[in-house]
Design a protein around this motif. Structure first.
Motif, PDB file in Angstrom:
ATOM      1  N   GLU A   2       0.832  -1.198   0.000  1.00 30.67           N
ATOM      2  CA  GLU A   2       0.000   0.000   0.000  1.00 30.67           C
ATOM      3  C   GLU A   2       0.869   1.251   0.000  1.00 30.67           C
ATOM      4  N   TYR A   3       0.443   2.232  -0.783  1.00 32.28           N
ATOM      5  CA  TYR A   3       1.135   3.504  -0.887  1.00 32.28           C
ATOM      6  C   TYR A   3       0.148   4.629  -0.633  1.00 32.28           C
ATOM      7  N   THR A   4       0.549   5.612   0.159  1.00 34.56           N
ATOM      8  CA  THR A   4      -0.278   6.784   0.428  1.00 34.56           C
ATOM      9  C   THR A   4       0.492   8.028   0.024  1.00 34.56           C
ATOM     10  N   ILE A   5      -0.157   8.862  -0.758  1.00 34.57           N
ATOM     11  CA  ILE A   5       0.425  10.117  -1.222  1.00 34.57           C
ATOM     12  C   ILE A   5      -0.387  11.253  -0.605  1.00 34.57           C
ATOM     13  N   GLU A   6       0.296  12.243  -0.042  1.00 38.61           N
ATOM     14  CA  GLU A   6      -0.380  13.393   0.570  1.00 38.61           C
ATOM     15  C   GLU A   6       0.096  14.677  -0.082  1.00 38.61           C
ATOM     16  N   ARG A   7      -0.838  15.603  -0.234  1.00 39.07           N
ATOM     17  CA  ARG A   7      -0.520  16.931  -0.768  1.00 39.07           C
ATOM     18  C   ARG A   7      -1.259  17.985   0.054  1.00 39.07           C
ATOM     19  N   THR A   8      -0.586  19.078   0.357  1.00 37.08           N
ATOM     20  CA  THR A   8      -1.217  20.209   1.038  1.00 37.08           C
ATOM     21  C   THR A   8      -1.036  21.451   0.179  1.00 37.08           C
ATOM     22  N   ASP A   9      -1.895  22.434   0.407  1.00 35.35           N
ATOM     23  CA  ASP A   9      -1.696  23.706  -0.278  1.00 35.35           C
ATOM     24  C   ASP A   9      -0.694  24.544   0.513  1.00 35.35           C
ATOM     25  N   LYS A  10      -0.352  25.692   0.002  1.00 33.21           N
ATOM     26  CA  LYS A  10       0.706  26.496   0.625  1.00 33.21           C
ATOM     27  C   LYS A  10       0.394  26.931   2.046  1.00 33.21           C
ATOM     28  N   ASP A  11      -0.853  27.276   2.317  1.00 35.78           N
ATOM     29  CA  ASP A  11      -1.189  27.728   3.669  1.00 35.78           C
ATOM     30  C   ASP A  11      -1.623  26.575   4.588  1.00 35.78           C
ATOM     31  N   ILE A  12      -1.515  25.364   4.111  1.00 34.98           N
ATOM     32  CA  ILE A  12      -1.788  24.138   4.869  1.00 34.98           C
ATOM     33  C   ILE A  12      -3.233  24.103   5.390  1.00 34.98           C
ATOM     34  N   LEU A  13      -4.154  24.666   4.643  1.00 36.23           N
ATOM     35  CA  LEU A  13      -5.562  24.611   5.031  1.00 36.23           C
ATOM     36  C   LEU A  13      -6.315  23.507   4.290  1.00 36.23           C
ATOM     37  N   LYS A  14      -5.709  22.975   3.232  1.00 38.76           N
ATOM     38  CA  LYS A  14      -6.292  21.853   2.498  1.00 38.76           C
ATOM     39  C   LYS A  14      -5.286  20.714   2.453  1.00 38.76           C
ATOM     40  N   LEU A  15      -5.785  19.513   2.629  1.00 37.95           N
ATOM     41  CA  LEU A  15      -4.952  18.315   2.579  1.00 37.95           C
ATOM     42  C   LEU A  15      -5.666  17.284   1.726  1.00 37.95           C
ATOM     43  N   ALA A  16      -4.966  16.723   0.761  1.00 36.16           N
ATOM     44  CA  ALA A  16      -5.517  15.670  -0.083  1.00 36.16           C
ATOM     45  C   ALA A  16      -4.689  14.409   0.123  1.00 36.16           C
ATOM     46  N   TYR A  32      -9.541   8.118  -1.564  1.00 37.98           N
ATOM     47  CA  TYR A  32      -9.142   9.509  -1.756  1.00 37.98           C
ATOM     48  C   TYR A  32      -9.938  10.330  -0.761  1.00 37.98           C
ATOM     49  N   ARG A  33      -9.270  11.254  -0.104  1.00 30.01           N
ATOM     50  CA  ARG A  33      -9.953  12.162   0.814  1.00 30.01           C
ATOM     51  C   ARG A  33      -9.378  13.558   0.674  1.00 30.01           C
ATOM     52  N   LEU A  34     -10.285  14.528   0.668  1.00 28.37           N
ATOM     53  CA  LEU A  34      -9.900  15.923   0.675  1.00 28.37           C
ATOM     54  C   LEU A  34     -10.363  16.508   2.003  1.00 28.37           C
ATOM     55  N   TYR A  35      -9.418  17.074   2.732  1.00 31.04           N
ATOM     56  CA  TYR A  35      -9.692  17.664   4.031  1.00 31.04           C
ATOM     57  C   TYR A  35      -9.502  19.178   3.942  1.00 31.04           C
ATOM     58  N   THR A  36     -10.271  19.907   4.730  1.00 34.73           N
ATOM     59  CA  THR A  36     -10.046  21.343   4.861  1.00 34.73           C
ATOM     60  C   THR A  36     -10.142  21.722   6.333  1.00 34.73           C
ATOM     61  N   ARG A  37      -9.614  22.890   6.647  1.00 34.04           N
ATOM     62  CA  ARG A  37      -9.744  23.437   7.998  1.00 34.04           C
ATOM     63  C   ARG A  37      -9.772  24.956   7.906  1.00 34.04           C
ATOM     64  N   GLU A  38     -10.371  25.569   8.914  1.00 31.54           N
ATOM     65  CA  GLU A  38     -10.542  27.024   8.887  1.00 31.54           C
ATOM     66  C   GLU A  38      -9.217  27.752   9.072  1.00 31.54           C
ATOM     67  N   THR A  39      -8.453  27.348  10.063  1.00 35.74           N
ATOM     68  CA  THR A  39      -7.137  27.934  10.321  1.00 35.74           C
ATOM     69  C   THR A  39      -6.194  26.811  10.701  1.00 35.74           C
ATOM     70  N   ARG A  40      -4.943  27.136  10.866  1.00 36.87           N
ATOM     71  CA  ARG A  40      -3.963  26.118  11.276  1.00 36.87           C
ATOM     72  C   ARG A  40      -4.250  25.570  12.670  1.00 36.87           C
ATOM     73  N   ARG A  41      -4.938  26.321  13.462  1.00 37.31           N
ATOM     74  CA  ARG A  41      -5.248  25.875  14.822  1.00 37.31           C
ATOM     75  C   ARG A  41      -6.416  24.889  14.863  1.00 37.31           C
ATOM     76  N   HIS A  42      -7.180  24.814  13.782  1.00 38.63           N
ATOM     77  CA  HIS A  42      -8.310  23.896  13.714  1.00 38.63           C
ATOM     78  C   HIS A  42      -7.871  22.553  13.150  1.00 38.63           C
ATOM     79  N   GLY A  43      -8.636  21.529  13.439  1.00 39.73           N
ATOM     80  CA  GLY A  43      -8.377  20.209  12.879  1.00 39.73           C
ATOM     81  C   GLY A  43      -8.984  20.095  11.491  1.00 39.73           C
ATOM     82  N   TYR A  44      -8.516  19.104  10.744  1.00 41.66           N
ATOM     83  CA  TYR A  44      -9.036  18.876   9.396  1.00 41.66           C
ATOM     84  C   TYR A  44     -10.402  18.198   9.465  1.00 41.66           C
ATOM     85  N   LYS A  45     -11.261  18.524   8.503  1.00 39.57           N
ATOM     86  CA  LYS A  45     -12.564  17.889   8.337  1.00 39.57           C
ATOM     87  C   LYS A  45     -12.650  17.360   6.912  1.00 39.57           C
TER      88      LYS A  45
END
Length: 112
Positions: A2-16, A32-45
């Motif tokens: 199994e292989y898992t690839i992760e990508r975040t955007d520059k401000d680390i508010l989105k994680l794929a 495949y999952r796309l996560y977002t969060r409001e700020t860096r202090r919040h957890g991903y949803k």
């Protein structure tokens, strides 16, 4: 394997995250999952989700396999990781084979 690839955007508010299973002759998208969060202090949803074990699952935020994005960078990294893993396995097998071959030659010479 199994292989898992992760990508975040520059401000680390989105994680794929893409999860693949490689059987040696087939490459299977497991999830495949796309996560977002409001700020860096919040957890991903989880915002979008595809589960390969439940491909017909529909509902809020669920994706069909055809809708899963495949950026070329993800596929390139996956190819590199699979190639590196196979090279390591083959390299280890080859070096183990050579080592055993050399040991058996030495035993034969000692017995002669």
């Amino acid at each position: 394997m199994e292989y898992t690839i992760e990508r975040t955007d520059k401000d680390i508010l989105k994680l794929a995250k893409w999860s693949f299973w490689y059987t040696g002759d087939k490459l299977i998208l497991r999830g495949y999952r796309l996560y977002t969060r409001e700020t860096r202090r919040h957890g991903y949803k989880i915002v979008q989700d595809y589960d390969g074990s439940r491909p017909n699952d529909t509902g809020r935020g669920k994706l069909r396999k055809e809708e899963v994005p495949f950026p070329y960078q993800v596929m390139d990294e996956l190819k590199e990781r699979i190639t590196r893993h196979v090279d390591t396995l083959v390299g280890n097998t080859w070096s183990d084979h050579q080592e055993l071959k050399n040991e058996s030659k030495m035993r034969e010479e000692e017995q002669s």
